[in-house]
Scaffold this active site. Structure first.
Site, PDB file in Angstrom:
ATOM      1  N   ASN A  12     -50.126   8.670 -32.848  1.00  0.00           N
ATOM      2  CA  ASN A  12     -48.877   9.427 -32.850  1.00  0.00           C
ATOM      3  C   ASN A  12     -47.967   8.802 -33.897  1.00  0.00           C
ATOM      4  O   ASN A  12     -47.420   7.726 -33.669  1.00  0.00           O
ATOM      5  CB  ASN A  12     -48.239   9.364 -31.451  1.00  0.00           C
ATOM      6  N   LYS A  14     -45.175   9.750 -34.842  1.00  0.00           N
ATOM      7  CA  LYS A  14     -43.756  10.010 -34.522  1.00  0.00           C
ATOM      8  C   LYS A  14     -43.031  10.545 -35.774  1.00  0.00           C
ATOM      9  O   LYS A  14     -43.663  11.133 -36.642  1.00  0.00           O
ATOM     10  CB  LYS A  14     -43.081   8.755 -33.981  1.00  0.00           C
ATOM     11  N   HIS A  96     -44.596  14.073 -24.369  1.00  0.00           N
ATOM     12  CA  HIS A  96     -44.392  12.671 -24.753  1.00  0.00           C
ATOM     13  C   HIS A  96     -43.073  12.181 -24.158  1.00  0.00           C
ATOM     14  O   HIS A  96     -42.109  12.943 -24.045  1.00  0.00           O
ATOM     15  CB  HIS A  96     -44.380  12.540 -26.281  1.00  0.00           C
ATOM     16  N   GLU A  98     -40.723  10.583 -25.319  1.00  0.00           N
ATOM     17  CA  GLU A  98     -39.531  10.804 -26.154  1.00  0.00           C
ATOM     18  C   GLU A  98     -39.062  12.255 -26.053  1.00  0.00           C
ATOM     19  O   GLU A  98     -37.865  12.539 -26.127  1.00  0.00           O
ATOM     20  CB  GLU A  98     -39.833  10.376 -27.603  1.00  0.00           C
ATOM     21  N   GLU A 168     -48.697   6.906 -20.263  1.00  0.00           N
ATOM     22  CA  GLU A 168     -47.861   6.077 -21.126  1.00  0.00           C
ATOM     23  C   GLU A 168     -46.617   5.641 -20.357  1.00  0.00           C
ATOM     24  O   GLU A 168     -45.624   6.373 -20.302  1.00  0.00           O
ATOM     25  CB  GLU A 168     -47.423   6.875 -22.358  1.00  0.00           C
ATOM     26  N   GLY A 174     -43.324   1.533 -27.594  1.00  0.00           N
ATOM     27  CA  GLY A 174     -42.513   1.039 -28.709  1.00  0.00           C
ATOM     28  C   GLY A 174     -41.745  -0.226 -28.391  1.00  0.00           C
ATOM     29  O   GLY A 174     -40.861  -0.629 -29.149  1.00  0.00           O
ATOM     30  N   SER A 214     -47.617   0.348 -26.717  1.00  0.00           N
ATOM     31  CA  SER A 214     -47.768  -0.911 -27.454  1.00  0.00           C
ATOM     32  C   SER A 214     -49.213  -1.395 -27.553  1.00  0.00           C
ATOM     33  O   SER A 214     -49.484  -2.591 -27.495  1.00  0.00           O
ATOM     34  CB  SER A 214     -46.850  -1.986 -26.849  1.00  0.00           C
TER      35      SER A 214
HETATM   36  C1  PEP Z   1     -46.551   6.541 -28.403  1.00  0.00           C
HETATM   37  O1  PEP Z   1     -45.711   6.905 -29.207  1.00  0.00           O
HETATM   38  O2  PEP Z   1     -47.221   7.376 -27.774  1.00  0.00           O
HETATM   39  C2  PEP Z   1     -46.769   5.101 -28.229  1.00  0.00           C
HETATM   40  C3  PEP Z   1     -47.597   4.699 -27.299  1.00  0.00           C
HETATM   41  O3  PEP Z   1     -46.063   4.256 -29.046  1.00  0.00           O
HETATM   42  P1  PEP Z   1     -46.321   2.669 -29.278  1.00  0.00           P
HETATM   43  O4  PEP Z   1     -47.817   2.499 -29.461  1.00  0.00           O
HETATM   44  O5  PEP Z   1     -45.553   2.350 -30.519  1.00  0.00           O
HETATM   45  O6  PEP Z   1     -45.838   1.971 -28.072  1.00  0.00           O
END
Ligand code: PEP
Length: 251
Positions: A12, A14, A96, A98, A168, A174, A214
């Protein structure tokens, strides 16, 4: 058994990138991320979907990061599943954290978007996950089940062949704080058991439940070795060659 489910790694990107950096990612993806044992999907910003689909190896899927629940109309700034499909992409990421927590998308809207995207012929990476305060209040499963139920309510059993669930935890996205392999495995296993009751044993056994939050080159092997973790959704690390190591986590 996890071995029956093809390992899945999604990137992703983003709201990151420009043509120069996108070219660099495409270069290492095409060179080192094409593997018959791993389903790899990259998710650029909508602006670059067409460009990436044209340049990335056809064996790698391309996903929109969001789409709306109708084909076209007065929805300024949004994109439809039909448009993502029209430029040749196969996947869309929906729900997601976000989108849910920065843009205020409800469980019901996410369910409706999943329904519409599937109807259009896109495959869906459906994201779920609890916030830190929800985990601390012992509500992790309740939140994940509620978010998944809203999707179940909008789709047919046969649709599950075209869905990957991304667990997630919001507190891990993040932040550099990864769920431990034990924490992630526990949620994945409970979710699979719950799907067996709510949908069917077949769906529970075959649906891929991937972990996101992460994930990096250092922690991917341990996480990817757990029986109910069928791959990853990767944010930050998908912009870097670390993504190659994550794609090969099971090797
Ligand atoms: C994501 O955006 O789905 C995600 C898991 O981000 P990160 O790996 O940066 O934590």
């Amino acid at each position: 058994m996890s071995s029956q489910r093809k390992f899945f790694v999604g990137g992703n990107w983003k709201m990151n990138g420009n043509k120069q950096s996108v070219d660099k990612i495409i270069e290492f993806v095409n060179k080192d991320c094409v593997d018959p044992d791993v389903e790899v999907v990259v998710g650029p910003s909508a602006i670059y979907l067409d460009y990436v689909r044209q340049k990335v190896n056809p064996a790698v899927g391309v996903a929109g990061q969001n789409c709306y629940k109708v084909a076209s109309g007065a929805f300024t700034g949004d994109n439809s599943a039909d448009m993502i499909k029209d430029v040749g992409c196969e996947w869309v990421i929906l729900g997601h954290s976000e989108r849910r927590h920065v843009f205020g998308e409800s469980d019901q809207l996410v369910g409706e978007k999943v329904q519409y995207a599937l109807k259009t012929g896109l495959k869906v990476i459906a994201c779920i996950g609890e916030k830190l305060e929800e985990r601390e209040a012992g509500q992790t499963e309740a939140v994940c089940f509620r978010q998944t139920q809203a999707i179940i309510d909008c789709i047919q059993k046969s649709d599950w062949a075209n869905i990957v669930i991304a667990y997630e935890p919001v507190w891990a996205i993040g932040t550099g704080k990864t769920a431990t392999p034990e924490q992630a495995q526990e949620v994945h296993e409970k979710l699979r058991k719950w799907l067996k009751e709510k949908v069917s044993a077949d769906v529970a056994n075959s649906v891929r439940i991937i972990y996101g939050g992460s994930v990096n080159a250092g922690n991917c092997k341990d996480l990817g070795g757990r029986p109910d973790i069928d791959g990853f959704l990767v944010g930050g690390a998908s912009l870097k060659p670390d993504f190659i190591t994550i794609v090969k986590a099971r090797k």
